[in-house]
Structure formats: C-alpha cells, structure tokens
Design a protein around this motif. Structure first.
Motif, short mmCIF file in Angstrom:
data_model
loop_
_atom_site.label_atom_id
_atom_site.label_comp_id
_atom_site.label_asym_id
_atom_site.label_seq_id
_atom_site.Cartn_x
_atom_site.Cartn_y
_atom_site.Cartn_z
N ARG A 1 0.84 -1.19 0.00
CA ARG A 1 0.00 0.00 0.00
C ARG A 1 0.87 1.25 0.00
N ASP A 2 0.31 2.34 -0.56
CA ASP A 2 0.93 3.66 -0.55
C ASP A 2 2.33 3.65 -1.16
N ILE A 3 2.49 2.94 -2.24
CA ILE A 3 3.76 2.92 -2.95
C ILE A 3 3.51 3.16 -4.43
N ILE A 4 4.33 4.01 -5.02
CA ILE A 4 4.24 4.32 -6.44
C ILE A 4 5.64 4.12 -7.04
N VAL A 5 5.71 3.34 -8.11
CA VAL A 5 6.97 3.11 -8.82
C VAL A 5 6.86 3.76 -10.19
N LEU A 6 7.71 4.75 -10.41
CA LEU A 6 7.75 5.46 -11.68
C LEU A 6 9.03 5.11 -12.43
N GLY A 7 8.96 5.11 -13.74
CA GLY A 7 10.13 4.78 -14.55
C GLY A 7 10.45 5.87 -15.54
N GLY A 8 11.75 6.14 -15.68
CA GLY A 8 12.18 7.09 -16.69
C GLY A 8 12.32 6.41 -18.04
N SER A 9 12.82 7.18 -19.00
CA SER A 9 12.92 6.68 -20.36
C SER A 9 14.24 5.98 -20.64
N SER A 10 15.16 5.91 -19.66
CA SER A 10 16.48 5.32 -19.92
C SER A 10 16.43 3.80 -20.01
N HIS A 11 15.61 3.15 -19.15
CA HIS A 11 15.60 1.68 -19.11
C HIS A 11 14.20 1.19 -18.76
N PRO A 12 13.24 1.27 -19.68
CA PRO A 12 11.86 0.87 -19.35
C PRO A 12 11.71 -0.61 -19.05
N ASN A 13 12.50 -1.47 -19.66
CA ASN A 13 12.37 -2.91 -19.39
C ASN A 13 12.73 -3.25 -17.95
N LEU A 14 13.74 -2.59 -17.40
CA LEU A 14 14.11 -2.84 -16.01
C LEU A 14 13.00 -2.39 -15.07
N THR A 15 12.35 -1.28 -15.38
CA THR A 15 11.25 -0.80 -14.54
C THR A 15 10.09 -1.80 -14.54
N LYS A 16 9.78 -2.36 -15.70
CA LYS A 16 8.71 -3.36 -15.77
C LYS A 16 9.06 -4.60 -14.96
N SER A 17 10.31 -5.04 -15.01
CA SER A 17 10.71 -6.23 -14.25
C SER A 17 10.63 -5.97 -12.76
N ILE A 18 11.02 -4.79 -12.31
CA ILE A 18 10.96 -4.47 -10.89
C ILE A 18 9.51 -4.44 -10.41
N CYS A 19 8.63 -3.83 -11.20
CA CYS A 19 7.21 -3.80 -10.82
C CYS A 19 6.61 -5.20 -10.80
N ARG A 20 7.04 -6.08 -11.70
CA ARG A 20 6.54 -7.45 -11.70
C ARG A 20 6.95 -8.19 -10.44
N HIS A 21 8.21 -7.98 -9.99
CA HIS A 21 8.65 -8.62 -8.74
C HIS A 21 7.94 -8.03 -7.52
N LEU A 22 7.60 -6.77 -7.58
CA LEU A 22 6.90 -6.14 -6.45
C LEU A 22 5.39 -6.37 -6.51
N THR A 23 4.90 -6.91 -7.62
CA THR A 23 3.46 -7.11 -7.86
C THR A 23 2.68 -5.81 -7.68
N VAL A 24 3.19 -4.75 -8.28
CA VAL A 24 2.49 -3.47 -8.26
C VAL A 24 2.40 -2.97 -9.70
N GLU A 25 1.44 -2.08 -9.93
CA GLU A 25 1.30 -1.47 -11.24
C GLU A 25 2.27 -0.30 -11.37
N GLN A 26 2.87 -0.19 -12.53
CA GLN A 26 3.79 0.91 -12.76
C GLN A 26 3.04 2.22 -12.92
N GLY A 27 3.54 3.26 -12.27
CA GLY A 27 2.92 4.57 -12.40
C GLY A 27 3.09 5.14 -13.80
N ILE A 28 2.13 5.94 -14.21
CA ILE A 28 2.12 6.49 -15.57
C ILE A 28 2.77 7.87 -15.56
#
Length: 449
Positions: free
Chosen positions: A2-29
């Motif tokens: 709860r109360d966590i937001i994961v945002l990703g920059g444009s440098s490495h979008p694939n790594l951001t998706k993998s981190i969100c998958r391990h955390l089981t959270v939706e990536q912030g837009i």
C-alpha cells in the motif's frame, strides 16, 4: 503493498517493468515529452499525495537528458505532496570521470565510434620516441664550447647557438631580456603532459562533478538514493541523505559457482589496481587464487649515465632499448605486468564497469600471452560505448558476463553467445520493498536475492 508508487524514466523501461513485476504493483504512468527546442516536459498521471515514490532512472544512453528528466520528475513528485521520493539509479551518472584532462590523442580513449578491422590489444599504450632535433638526435650532438676570447661577438653567438640547440623543438617569437631581444626560430612551447602536469609539476584544475550531482538530487527533492556498485564507494560521502550502494558480488559469485567448471581451480584477476579489493573479496569468499594486472606509467628514467667513460658522460640522459622500450617526452615509462600465475588456468576478470573496453581487452590479451586457457569477463555495468562492442568481439575474451543495469538488447544482438546478461531487477525490487516497509537492507549486501 500500500501507498507505494513506482515510476520509470525513459532510460531503461524494461528494467522498470521487471521491478514492478517482482513487487506485484502497477507501474505509475509518466508522460515524458520534449519540446522542439529540446526542453523536457514531465506529467505524472497518477496521484502521489502522501505516497512513497520510487523513480527508476539509469545513468546511460543520453546521460544529460536522462538525468535532467530524473530531476524534473523528483521535483514534480515533491510539488505534488509526495511523502518520500527515492531515486533508484542502477548506474550512477558522473561517478567515474578521470582526474586528468581528456585528450583522445594522448590517452587513447576514442572521441567517436569508429569501427576497425584489426586491433592490436597491446598491454602497454604506445608512447612517442625520444625528442628529435632538426639537425639530428638530442643525444648524439655535443654543443660547441663557448668562445670567451671575444666577449663582444663570440660569446653572444655561442650562447645563441646553445639556446637554439637546447630548445630547437619549440618555437617562440622572441624572448625579452634586460639587455636585448633575442629572436628564436622554434616550433611550439612545451605544454602539459598526459597527466595534466607541466614541467614545474603544476596540475591543471579539473572540475569534480560528484558534489554537484549530489547537490542537484538533494535540491530537486530526493530523500534517498539507491544505486549499485559505485565506481568509488566514497562517492556516498557527497550526499547528506541516505545512499544504499547495493553490490553485485553475490550475483557474480553465484554465476562462477554454477557455470564455470572446477571454479576452485580458476584465477580471479583484477584488470587494474583500482579493482583489486573487489576481486580479492570474491577470490577469498570462493577460495580461489588471485592475480593482479599492474599498469605503471610514472616510473622516471634514471638521469645518471649507465657508463663511466667520457663519451657517455657528455650526454645528459641515456636510455637502453633492452630495459626500457616505451619512453615519452616527460621521461615516463608505460609498462604493464601480471602479478600471479595463470598458466593453463581459467581466468575470471572482475571489474565494476566497462566503457570503452580498452583496459579489459588489453588485460585479456596479456592473460592469453601468459598461457591462460580461457578468459571470462564479469562486469557489473556494461556500457560498451564507442567501438567497444567491435573490440570485444575481436578480443581474446571467451565470454562476457554483465548485468542489465544498462540496456543490453542491442549489445546482445551484436555479440551473440559471447555476451550473457544477468538480471538485477530482483535485487532492486527487494531493496525497494525493504525500504518501504522499514526493514534492514544490509542483508542484500552479502547474500543478494
């Protein structure tokens, strides 16, 4: 969570998706756009009010644009009343700039990506030959004696000859003295050497960007930083906020144990003295032997003549081709030596970062010349800029193992089976989870995840 937001920059979008998958959270837009003049525009679509925000941006690709995008995103989250903002930088930008002025013609670093068909991979960098005069070698000609009989003409002409012979390789327009203006026909004035030092020992002032980068992150509003394998661990001292420097050592150890046959018999090699501590730590934990490649660039040539006869004593500086092969104008020797036994053994080169790949390819050639049967290269950050990919494909390295702190899709397509990529998203995701829940992160330093 709860109360966590994961945002990703444009440098490495694939790594951001993998981190969100391990955390089981939706990536912030986050909408990142550029105006026609190159300015960056950031718009956060999700609410971050009183949330724990983690922004993932690696220092690769267009480093300056990506870093500015990170700063604007941090400031936008703080303006939107985020409870805490953590900057996750798997590869920290501006953490390994040299302490000498960059000169491609002197240091050998490429100024642009130029692919070659053949590389020498010499272990010692080339240096110029001893200085030559227009009338011959500096060591072969002896200046004429002074004519003191006629002070009006002889002494002046002899002294002018001495000046012209002593600095024949350099040009000035004139030298103003108390008596007269003596014109000299010369080429150029002496400049700094490859270490940024003049003849007097003064070293050019170099802007160290570590403090600036830390201040920019803090001023933008970052409350914490997460990174991996800083080039210099002392870099954490530039910050007045918590910095978690994660280690790839457990990941590299696991690869050595699982995929290198008879890993107890292999030799862990550090390609330079700066990474000796990192390599010895892995070697001690695995019970392997250790070797070091030492680069010596500051050994001065002895100014005493090797012989005692009159002909040798007339020369101010002597050099022997049998003992010193590479001499530059500042009297320095460039040599590379291997400390340790690698004959008929599997060698594992361990380094934190490979950029232009000059150091690691030269180290691999030296190991193969000393009888190594196979050479692996384990690096955390595989930047591979310039013509590094082409150099690695033609080098003596049998296999390159790196992590995905930097995008490796294009590199994998070029190097094929020679490159293997390890995933660090699980380690970064676990560190984010532990920081969000207020748990200890120190377990990840030794055991990984």
């Amino acid at each position: 969570m709860r109360d966590i937001i994961v945002l990703g920059g444009s440098s490495h979008p694939n790594l951001t998706k993998s981190i969100c998958r391990h955390l089981t959270v939706e990536q912030g837009i986050v909408d990142s756009k550029k105006f026609s003049n190159g300015e960056t525009s950031i718009e956060i679509r999700d609410s971050v009010r009183e949330k724990d925000v983690f922004i993932i941006q690696s220092g690769c690709g267009e480093v300056n644009d990506n870093f500015m995008e990170l700063l604007i995103t941090i400031a936008a989250c703080k303006t939107a009343s985020a409870k805490r903002v953590t900057a996750v930088l798997p590869l920290f930008p501006y953490s390994r700039q040299p302490d000498v002025p960059h000169a491609a013609s002197l240091t050998g670093a490429p100024s642009m990506a130029v692919k070659k068909d053949k590389y020498t991979f010499e272990s010692a960098p080339g240096t110029p030959r001893p200085m030559k005069f227009e009338n011959g070698d500096i060591f072969s000609n002896v200046p004429p004696p002074l004519n003191l009989e006629n002070p009006a003409s002889g002494a002046t002409s002899a002294s002018n000859n001495l000046i012209n012979r002593a600095i024949g390789g350099f040009k000035t327009t004139s030298i103003i003295t108390n008596s007269a203006s003596v014109s000299l026909q010369t080429n150029k004035l002496p400049s700094v050497d490859i270490f940024g030092k003049t003849e007097s020992g003064y070293k050019q002032w170099i802007a160290q960007n570590g403090t600036l980068i830390a201040n920019l992150l803090v001023t933008a509003g970052a409350d914490r930083c997460i990174t991996m394998d800083l080039h210099d661990p002392q870099f954490q001292g530039f910050f007045n906020i918590p910095v978690d420097n994660l280690y790839s050592k457990p990941l590299l150890k696991r690869y050595i144990i699982d995929y290198i046959p008879n890993y107890q018999e292999c030799v862990i090699v550090s390609p330079d003295s700066g990474g000796a501590k990192r390599a010895t730590s892995i070697a001690d934990s695995l019970g392997c032997s250790f070797a070091l490649i030492h680069k010596e660039r500051r050994a001065k040539i002895s100014k005493t003549p090797p012989g005692s006869n009159s002909s040798n004593s007339a020369t101010p500086l002597m050099h022997s081709s049998s003992s010193i092969n590479l001499i530059n104008n500042s009297g320095m020797v460039a040599t590379t030596m291997l400390v340790g036994d690698v004959k008929d053994k599997v060698c594992v080169l361990v380094d934190d970062l490979v950029d232009t790949s000059y150091t690691i390819t030269r180290a691999a050639k030296l190991l193969k010349d000393q009888g190594a049967s196979k050479v692996y290269a384990l690096v955390t950050h595989g930047i591979f800029s310039g013509d590094a990919v082409n150099r690695l494909s033609k080098s003596s390295i049998d296999k390159i193992i790196t992590t995905n702190t930097v995008p490796q899709i294009e590199h994998s397509q070029s190097l094929g089976d020679k490159l293997e990529v390890l995933d660090v998203s699980r380690i970064l995701a676990e560190s984010i989870r532990r920081i969000h829940n207020g748990e200890s992160v120190s377990m990840l330093f030794d055991h990984g995840w």
